[in-house]
Design a protein around this motif. Structure first.
Motif, mmCIF file in Angstrom:
data_model
loop_
_atom_site.group_PDB
_atom_site.id
_atom_site.type_symbol
_atom_site.label_atom_id
_atom_site.label_comp_id
_atom_site.label_asym_id
_atom_site.label_seq_id
_atom_site.Cartn_x
_atom_site.Cartn_y
_atom_site.Cartn_z
ATOM 1 N N MET A 58 -5.612 33.730 -42.278
ATOM 2 C CA MET A 58 -5.959 33.042 -41.035
ATOM 3 C C MET A 58 -4.851 32.148 -40.506
ATOM 4 N N ALA A 59 -4.294 31.338 -41.343
ATOM 5 C CA ALA A 59 -3.342 30.341 -40.868
ATOM 6 C C ALA A 59 -2.351 30.037 -41.980
ATOM 7 N N PRO A 60 -1.180 29.583 -41.597
ATOM 8 C CA PRO A 60 -0.220 29.191 -42.629
ATOM 9 C C PRO A 60 -0.814 28.071 -43.483
ATOM 10 N N ALA A 61 -0.613 28.173 -44.791
ATOM 11 C CA ALA A 61 -1.158 27.167 -45.705
ATOM 12 C C ALA A 61 -0.451 25.830 -45.552
ATOM 13 N N ASP A 62 0.761 25.871 -45.010
ATOM 14 C CA ASP A 62 1.543 24.644 -44.937
ATOM 15 C C ASP A 62 1.341 23.933 -43.599
ATOM 16 N N THR A 63 0.085 23.702 -43.263
ATOM 17 C CA THR A 63 -0.268 22.881 -42.108
ATOM 18 C C THR A 63 -1.243 21.823 -42.606
ATOM 19 N N ASN A 64 -1.383 20.760 -41.855
ATOM 20 C CA ASN A 64 -2.348 19.731 -42.261
ATOM 21 C C ASN A 64 -3.744 20.324 -42.418
ATOM 22 N N ALA A 65 -4.169 21.119 -41.443
ATOM 23 C CA ALA A 65 -5.507 21.697 -41.478
ATOM 24 C C ALA A 65 -5.664 22.675 -42.641
ATOM 25 N N ARG A 67 -3.964 22.765 -45.524
ATOM 26 C CA ARG A 67 -3.995 22.040 -46.797
ATOM 27 C C ARG A 67 -5.315 21.321 -46.989
ATOM 28 N N MET A 68 -5.813 20.681 -45.945
ATOM 29 C CA MET A 68 -7.075 19.958 -46.036
ATOM 30 C C MET A 68 -8.218 20.917 -46.373
ATOM 31 N N HIS A 69 -8.275 22.044 -45.684
ATOM 32 C CA HIS A 69 -9.342 23.005 -45.923
ATOM 33 C C HIS A 69 -9.299 23.507 -47.365
ATOM 34 N N ALA A 70 -8.124 23.877 -47.831
ATOM 35 C CA ALA A 70 -7.996 24.375 -49.207
ATOM 36 C C ALA A 70 -8.386 23.301 -50.222
ATOM 37 N N SER A 73 -12.231 22.623 -50.004
ATOM 38 C CA SER A 73 -13.011 23.777 -50.443
ATOM 39 C C SER A 73 -12.777 24.085 -51.921
ATOM 40 N N PHE A 74 -11.563 24.434 -52.275
ATOM 41 C CA PHE A 74 -11.275 24.845 -53.646
ATOM 42 C C PHE A 74 -11.271 23.662 -54.609
ATOM 43 N N GLY A 75 -10.897 22.495 -54.125
ATOM 44 C CA GLY A 75 -10.844 21.312 -54.982
ATOM 45 C C GLY A 75 -12.208 20.829 -55.427
ATOM 46 N N SER A 76 -13.249 21.131 -54.664
ATOM 47 C CA SER A 76 -14.582 20.688 -55.057
ATOM 48 C C SER A 76 -15.341 21.753 -55.850
ATOM 49 N N MET A 77 -14.741 22.916 -56.053
ATOM 50 C CA MET A 77 -15.428 24.001 -56.766
ATOM 51 C C MET A 77 -15.557 23.698 -58.253
ATOM 52 N N VAL A 78 -16.726 24.043 -58.771
ATOM 53 C CA VAL A 78 -17.001 23.929 -60.198
ATOM 54 C C VAL A 78 -17.586 25.260 -60.645
#
Length: 144
Positions: A58-65, A67-70, A73-78
């Motif tokens: 969808m979008a380059p990972a190296d943007t504020n949006a 990085r925040m989304h990743a 999303s992934f940081g809260s996964m258990v």
């Protein structure tokens, strides 16, 4: 596909017995994570892989949006695994985030399920029902 709404209860250790129909769907592994509107999302590992691929395309990972989304999303996964009786343990951090105490509702939403505090779910439905009833299809396929 996850469908239906199930009023359930957390036990004193934060364990939740998944609806029987969902247990087979998550048999190959699952994660729970922060969801929008202060609920907890449950996803199969296959769905997590799909989301990862979609995010990358969808979008380059190296943007504020990006990085925040990743991170959110992934940081809260258990990763969780159901025990022999079909229960999963919801960590305290996710219970606190979603305000989960005792009475909850598990809601199937196609490719995921959501775990809501029962009172919060009732308030959400009451707020959204009139909007939903008045909505035109707006290009969306109807389910009838």
């Amino acid at each position: 596909m996850f469908v239906g709404s199930y009023p359930l209860r957390l036990d004193e250790k934060g364990r939740l017995a998944l609806p029987v129909r969902y247990r087979e769907l998550v048999a190959d592994g699952m994660v729970i994570k922060k969801g929008q509107e202060r609920c907890v999302y449950g996803l199969t590992m296959a769905r997590v892989a799909e989301q990862s691929a979609a995010l990358k395309s969808m979008a380059p990972a190296d943007t504020n949006a990006g990085r925040m989304h990743a991170r959110m999303s992934f940081g809260s996964m258990v990763e969780v695994e159901a025990d022999k009786t079909g229960r999963i343990t919801i960590p305290a951090t996710l219970r606190e985030y979603a305000g989960l105490d005792r009475d909850v509702v598990v809601v199937g939403v196609d490719t995921r399920f959501e775990i809501w505090d029962s009172a919060t779910w009732d308030a959400y439905v009451a707020e959204q029902e009139a909007v939903f009833a008045a909505m035109e299809s707006e290009g969306m396929p109807t389910l009838s």
